[in-house]
Write a protein that holds these residues in place. Sequence first.
Motif, PDB file in Angstrom:
ATOM      1  N   GLY A  19      60.427  29.315  47.407  1.00 42.77           N
ATOM      2  CA  GLY A  19      60.332  28.228  46.445  1.00 42.77           C
ATOM      3  C   GLY A  19      59.150  27.332  46.714  1.00 42.77           C
ATOM      4  O   GLY A  19      58.597  27.294  47.815  1.00 42.77           O
ATOM      5  N   LEU A  20      58.771  26.580  45.699  1.00 41.10           N
ATOM      6  CA  LEU A  20      57.630  25.669  45.759  1.00 41.10           C
ATOM      7  C   LEU A  20      58.074  24.269  45.372  1.00 41.10           C
ATOM      8  O   LEU A  20      58.790  24.093  44.376  1.00 41.10           O
ATOM      9  N   MET A  21      57.635  23.283  46.159  1.00 44.05           N
ATOM     10  CA  MET A  21      57.891  21.874  45.857  1.00 44.05           C
ATOM     11  C   MET A  21      56.567  21.125  45.892  1.00 44.05           C
ATOM     12  O   MET A  21      55.732  21.386  46.756  1.00 44.05           O
ATOM     13  N   TYR A  22      56.409  20.194  44.965  1.00 46.94           N
ATOM     14  CA  TYR A  22      55.233  19.326  44.941  1.00 46.94           C
ATOM     15  C   TYR A  22      55.642  17.907  45.283  1.00 46.94           C
ATOM     16  O   TYR A  22      56.631  17.397  44.750  1.00 46.94           O
ATOM     17  N   MET A  23      54.863  17.260  46.127  1.00 50.47           N
ATOM     18  CA  MET A  23      54.983  15.818  46.373  1.00 50.47           C
ATOM     19  C   MET A  23      53.557  15.262  46.449  1.00 50.47           C
ATOM     20  O   MET A  23      53.056  14.891  47.502  1.00 50.47           O
ATOM     21  N   LEU A  24      52.875  15.256  45.304  1.00 51.93           N
ATOM     22  CA  LEU A  24      51.465  14.895  45.274  1.00 51.93           C
ATOM     23  C   LEU A  24      51.210  13.392  45.366  1.00 51.93           C
ATOM     24  O   LEU A  24      50.060  12.973  45.488  1.00 51.93           O
ATOM     25  N   SER A  25      52.271  12.594  45.346  1.00 53.47           N
ATOM     26  CA  SER A  25      52.119  11.152  45.590  1.00 53.47           C
ATOM     27  C   SER A  25      52.412  10.811  47.043  1.00 53.47           C
ATOM     28  O   SER A  25      52.358   9.658  47.432  1.00 53.47           O
ATOM     29  N   GLY A  26      52.752  11.809  47.831  1.00 51.95           N
ATOM     30  CA  GLY A  26      53.137  11.579  49.224  1.00 51.95           C
ATOM     31  C   GLY A  26      54.626  11.760  49.369  1.00 51.95           C
ATOM     32  O   GLY A  26      55.317  12.148  48.424  1.00 51.95           O
ATOM     33  N   GLY A  27      55.118  11.488  50.556  1.00 53.24           N
ATOM     34  CA  GLY A  27      56.540  11.656  50.805  1.00 53.24           C
ATOM     35  C   GLY A  27      57.052  10.581  51.722  1.00 53.24           C
ATOM     36  O   GLY A  27      56.323  10.046  52.547  1.00 53.24           O
ATOM     37  N   ALA A  38      63.996   7.640  69.073  1.00 56.18           N
ATOM     38  CA  ALA A  38      63.002   7.948  70.105  1.00 56.18           C
ATOM     39  C   ALA A  38      62.794   9.446  70.266  1.00 56.18           C
ATOM     40  O   ALA A  38      61.764   9.878  70.787  1.00 56.18           O
ATOM     41  N   SER A  39      63.732  10.260  69.811  1.00 54.19           N
ATOM     42  CA  SER A  39      63.639  11.695  70.068  1.00 54.19           C
ATOM     43  C   SER A  39      63.554  12.592  68.834  1.00 54.19           C
ATOM     44  O   SER A  39      63.534  13.809  68.967  1.00 54.19           O
ATOM     45  N   ASN A  40      63.494  12.023  67.627  1.00 52.98           N
ATOM     46  CA  ASN A  40      63.515  12.927  66.471  1.00 52.98           C
ATOM     47  C   ASN A  40      62.157  13.132  65.794  1.00 52.98           C
ATOM     48  O   ASN A  40      62.090  13.657  64.697  1.00 52.98           O
ATOM     49  N   HIS A  41      61.081  12.751  66.446  1.00 44.67           N
ATOM     50  CA  HIS A  41      59.726  13.115  66.028  1.00 44.67           C
ATOM     51  C   HIS A  41      59.449  12.792  64.556  1.00 44.67           C
ATOM     52  O   HIS A  41      59.148  13.666  63.755  1.00 44.67           O
ATOM     53  N   TRP A  42      59.547  11.506  64.239  1.00 41.01           N
ATOM     54  CA  TRP A  42      59.308  11.051  62.878  1.00 41.01           C
ATOM     55  C   TRP A  42      57.838  11.249  62.524  1.00 41.01           C
ATOM     56  O   TRP A  42      56.952  10.973  63.323  1.00 41.01           O
ATOM     57  N   VAL A  43      57.561  11.746  61.315  1.00 36.41           N
ATOM     58  CA  VAL A  43      56.187  11.971  60.870  1.00 36.41           C
ATOM     59  C   VAL A  43      55.943  11.255  59.551  1.00 36.41           C
ATOM     60  O   VAL A  43      56.863  11.037  58.772  1.00 36.41           O
ATOM     61  N   LYS A  44      54.679  10.903  59.325  1.00 36.40           N
ATOM     62  CA  LYS A  44      54.261  10.326  58.049  1.00 36.40           C
ATOM     63  C   LYS A  44      53.496  11.402  57.298  1.00 36.40           C
ATOM     64  O   LYS A  44      52.659  12.088  57.867  1.00 36.40           O
ATOM     65  N   THR A  45      53.802  11.537  56.025  1.00 39.17           N
ATOM     66  CA  THR A  45      53.139  12.560  55.226  1.00 39.17           C
ATOM     67  C   THR A  45      52.454  11.944  54.022  1.00 39.17           C
ATOM     68  O   THR A  45      52.982  11.030  53.398  1.00 39.17           O
ATOM     69  N   GLY A  46      51.298  12.459  53.707  1.00 44.02           N
ATOM     70  CA  GLY A  46      50.600  12.079  52.495  1.00 44.02           C
ATOM     71  C   GLY A  46      50.929  13.081  51.404  1.00 44.02           C
ATOM     72  O   GLY A  46      51.924  13.819  51.492  1.00 44.02           O
ATOM     73  N   PRO A  47      50.107  13.163  50.371  1.00 49.99           N
ATOM     74  CA  PRO A  47      50.335  14.147  49.312  1.00 49.99           C
ATOM     75  C   PRO A  47      50.397  15.563  49.895  1.00 49.99           C
ATOM     76  O   PRO A  47      49.566  15.928  50.730  1.00 49.99           O
ATOM     77  N   HIS A  48      51.383  16.350  49.458  1.00 45.30           N
ATOM     78  CA  HIS A  48      51.539  17.697  49.999  1.00 45.30           C
ATOM     79  C   HIS A  48      52.353  18.581  49.059  1.00 45.30           C
ATOM     80  O   HIS A  48      52.973  18.090  48.116  1.00 45.30           O
ATOM     81  N   ILE A  49      52.307  19.877  49.358  1.00 41.67           N
ATOM     82  CA  ILE A  49      53.215  20.830  48.738  1.00 41.67           C
ATOM     83  C   ILE A  49      54.070  21.413  49.854  1.00 41.67           C
ATOM     84  O   ILE A  49      53.712  21.314  51.029  1.00 41.67           O
ATOM     85  N   MET A  50      55.190  21.994  49.481  1.00 42.73           N
ATOM     86  CA  MET A  50      56.070  22.636  50.451  1.00 42.73           C
ATOM     87  C   MET A  50      56.395  24.043  49.973  1.00 42.73           C
ATOM     88  O   MET A  50      56.667  24.242  48.784  1.00 42.73           O
ATOM     89  N   ILE A  51      56.349  24.977  50.896  1.00 42.70           N
ATOM     90  CA  ILE A  51      56.802  26.342  50.640  1.00 42.70           C
ATOM     91  C   ILE A  51      58.107  26.507  51.407  1.00 42.70           C
ATOM     92  O   ILE A  51      58.138  26.379  52.628  1.00 42.70           O
TER      93      ILE A  51
END
Length: 196
Positions: free
Chosen positions: A121-129, A144-157
């Motif tokens: 499947g394909l997902m778009y988040m072109l405004s960021g997430g 402290a242990s769940n490795h939080w990340v910041k994401t900009g515009p992206h797609i997901m497979i």
Amino acid sequence: MTALRTSQLLAICTLSAALASAFTADASEAARKNKSKMPGDAALIASAMRAGPAKVTSGATIIAMDANGKMRTLRKGTNSFTCMPDNPETPGPDPMCFDANAMLWVNAWMEHKDPPAGKVGLMYMLSGGTDASNTDPYAAKPTASNHWVKTGPHIMIVGADASFYDSYPKSADPDTTQPYVMWAGTPYQHLMAPVK
């Protein structure tokens, strides 16, 4: 992508039930309390259409959660994509569009089941997430242990064979400016590919 919210089509009944349960109870409660602050349908549709390319969003079904926490269709589409507007309860912009296979993947994730095999499947988040844990598919907030990340515009497979994901970095603390695998080693691993 966090705050447990999500994805797409199949039958509108299945879609409504699945996506409504994807939002956290807190978001549903906040939506009920903030009825007067809810954007109008035109604003919700405009937000959802920022999630993907115009050729996708122009024909997509647009859905949103109402003040009672139920999913409703704002606009019936003509293609196999469904888009959702930004969730105002999350810290960043996170409108999302997804295809039918991505919806199957999201349903499996929400139900803690294995995603169906052979349904990429394909997902778009072109405004960021909205920021998320890169290691815990069900984390609702940073620790402290769940490795939080910041994401900009992206797609997901999503939903690809494990061997597909082996071609990409699986670090718990990835460089989010490059493609990487989120939730590596879980049934819900997926490729995050930044789009500039």
